[in-house]
Design an enzyme around this catalytic site. Structure first.
Site, mmCIF file in Angstrom:
data_model
loop_
_atom_site.group_PDB
_atom_site.id
_atom_site.type_symbol
_atom_site.label_atom_id
_atom_site.label_comp_id
_atom_site.label_asym_id
_atom_site.label_seq_id
_atom_site.Cartn_x
_atom_site.Cartn_y
_atom_site.Cartn_z
ATOM 1 N N PRO A 9 -3.717 -8.571 -0.779
ATOM 2 C CA PRO A 9 -3.471 -7.134 -0.922
ATOM 3 C C PRO A 9 -2.229 -6.649 -0.196
ATOM 4 C CG PRO A 9 -5.288 -7.545 0.583
ATOM 5 C CD PRO A 9 -4.970 -8.855 -0.058
ATOM 6 N N ASN A 10 -1.564 -5.711 -0.850
ATOM 7 C CA ASN A 10 -0.385 -5.006 -0.311
ATOM 8 C C ASN A 10 0.884 -5.855 -0.253
ATOM 9 O OD1 ASN A 10 -1.737 -2.480 0.165
ATOM 10 N ND2 ASN A 10 -2.823 -3.530 1.816
ATOM 11 N N ARG A 17 7.495 -2.503 2.725
ATOM 12 C CA ARG A 17 6.319 -2.392 3.580
ATOM 13 C C ARG A 17 6.614 -2.929 4.981
ATOM 14 N NH1 ARG A 17 1.121 -6.336 3.633
ATOM 15 N NH2 ARG A 17 -0.087 -5.109 5.115
ATOM 16 N N TYR A 22 7.182 -7.685 8.229
ATOM 17 C CA TYR A 22 7.125 -8.538 7.046
ATOM 18 C C TYR A 22 8.480 -8.880 6.436
ATOM 19 C CZ TYR A 22 2.312 -7.028 7.616
ATOM 20 O OH TYR A 22 1.074 -6.762 8.148
ATOM 21 N N ASN A 73 -1.609 -16.394 1.146
ATOM 22 C CA ASN A 73 -1.519 -15.351 2.162
ATOM 23 C C ASN A 73 -2.604 -14.342 1.803
ATOM 24 O OD1 ASN A 73 -1.038 -13.263 3.868
ATOM 25 N ND2 ASN A 73 1.179 -13.193 3.549
ATOM 26 N N ALA A 76 -4.877 -8.698 4.448
ATOM 27 C CA ALA A 76 -5.924 -8.177 5.338
ATOM 28 C C ALA A 76 -7.277 -8.862 5.115
ATOM 29 C CB ALA A 76 -6.057 -6.665 5.148
ATOM 30 N N GLU A 97 -2.961 -21.779 4.723
ATOM 31 C CA GLU A 97 -2.951 -20.327 4.957
ATOM 32 C C GLU A 97 -1.605 -19.946 5.571
ATOM 33 O OE1 GLU A 97 -6.052 -19.169 7.702
ATOM 34 O OE2 GLU A 97 -5.098 -17.234 8.110
ATOM 35 N N HIS A 99 1.134 -16.654 6.814
ATOM 36 C CA HIS A 99 1.354 -15.240 7.137
ATOM 37 C C HIS A 99 2.825 -15.033 7.453
ATOM 38 C CE1 HIS A 99 -2.925 -14.488 7.269
ATOM 39 N NE2 HIS A 99 -3.041 -15.624 7.933
ATOM 40 N N ARG A 106 -0.295 -9.850 17.378
ATOM 41 C CA ARG A 106 -0.501 -8.488 16.898
ATOM 42 C C ARG A 106 -1.849 -7.926 17.386
ATOM 43 N NH1 ARG A 106 1.057 -7.951 10.801
ATOM 44 N NH2 ARG A 106 0.949 -5.765 11.441
HETATM 45 C C1 DQA Z 1 -0.303 -10.699 6.800
HETATM 46 C C2 DQA Z 1 -0.983 -10.304 8.115
HETATM 47 C C3 DQA Z 1 -2.234 -9.486 7.863
HETATM 48 O O1 DQA Z 1 -2.829 -9.114 9.095
HETATM 49 C C4 DQA Z 1 -1.882 -8.223 7.094
HETATM 50 O O2 DQA Z 1 -3.055 -7.496 6.804
HETATM 51 C C5 DQA Z 1 -1.110 -8.512 5.869
HETATM 52 C C6 DQA Z 1 -0.026 -9.488 5.935
HETATM 53 C C7 DQA Z 1 1.045 -11.425 7.032
HETATM 54 O O3 DQA Z 1 1.548 -12.012 6.082
HETATM 55 O O4 DQA Z 1 1.597 -11.366 8.142
HETATM 56 O O5 DQA Z 1 -1.290 -7.877 4.825
HETATM 57 O O6 DQA Z 1 -1.149 -11.593 6.112
#
Ligand code: DQA
Length: 147
Positions: A9-10, A17, A22, A73, A76, A97, A99, A106
């Site tokens: 998501p997002n 963003r 990011y 990835n 959240a 996985e 990020h 964080r």
């Molecule tokens: C994320 C880290 C997550 O905590 C966050 O909710 C994201 C992006 C990252 O790529 O750093 O959406 O996965």
């Protein structure tokens, strides 16, 4: 070798963003970098993004018998989704996985991942390079495996 990259998501909003966390690359730019790396390594790669937890679970299930590895990835859902963890476990496909940000630097709530325990490994904090390193890790893992 056939790899699936899943973005949670997002991540469709990358580029605009929270660039401090990011970076400034869009999702299409990151996918283009991955495509180029896959081409160089002579492997097939596909991309999927969804904001919906169930759709991400479906994508992992549909990968069974089709893909040899997944770079994910989970956004959240990393910190909340037992369903995604269970899907990865059930699929039995090697997962890395990744990020963009270093989740361990964080907020407290980001420092726990439901996914890490069922992943081959985790790469966190290298912006778009996290994805490229994740792809490299999957390829190296496949090369190490007999057969
Ligand atoms: C994320 C880290 C997550 O905590 C966050 O909710 C994201 C992006 C990252 O790529 O750093 O959406 O996965």
């Amino acid at each position: 070798m056939n790899i699936l990259v899943i973005h949670g998501p997002n991540l469709n909003l990358l580029g605009r963003r929270e660039p401090d966390h990011y970076g400034i690359l869009t999702l299409d730019m990151i996918n283009a970098l991955l495509q180029e790396a896959a081409q160089k390594a002579r492997i097939a790669i596909s991309f999927y993004q969804s904001n919906a937890e169930g759709e991400l679970v479906d994508a992992v299930q549909k990968a069974i018998g089709v893909f040899d590895g997944i770079v994910i990835n989970p956004g959240a859902y990393t910190h909340t989704s037992i369903a995604l963890r269970d899907a990865i476990l059930a699929a039995g496909i090697p997962v890395v996985e990744v990020h963009l940000s270093n989740i361990y630097c964080r907020e407290d709530f980001r420092q726990h991942s439901y996914i890490s325990g069922v992943a081959l490994g985790v790469i966190s904090g290298f912006r778009e390079q996290s994805y490229l390193l994740g792809l490299q890790a999957l390829i190296a893992h496949a090369d190490r495996k007999p057969g």
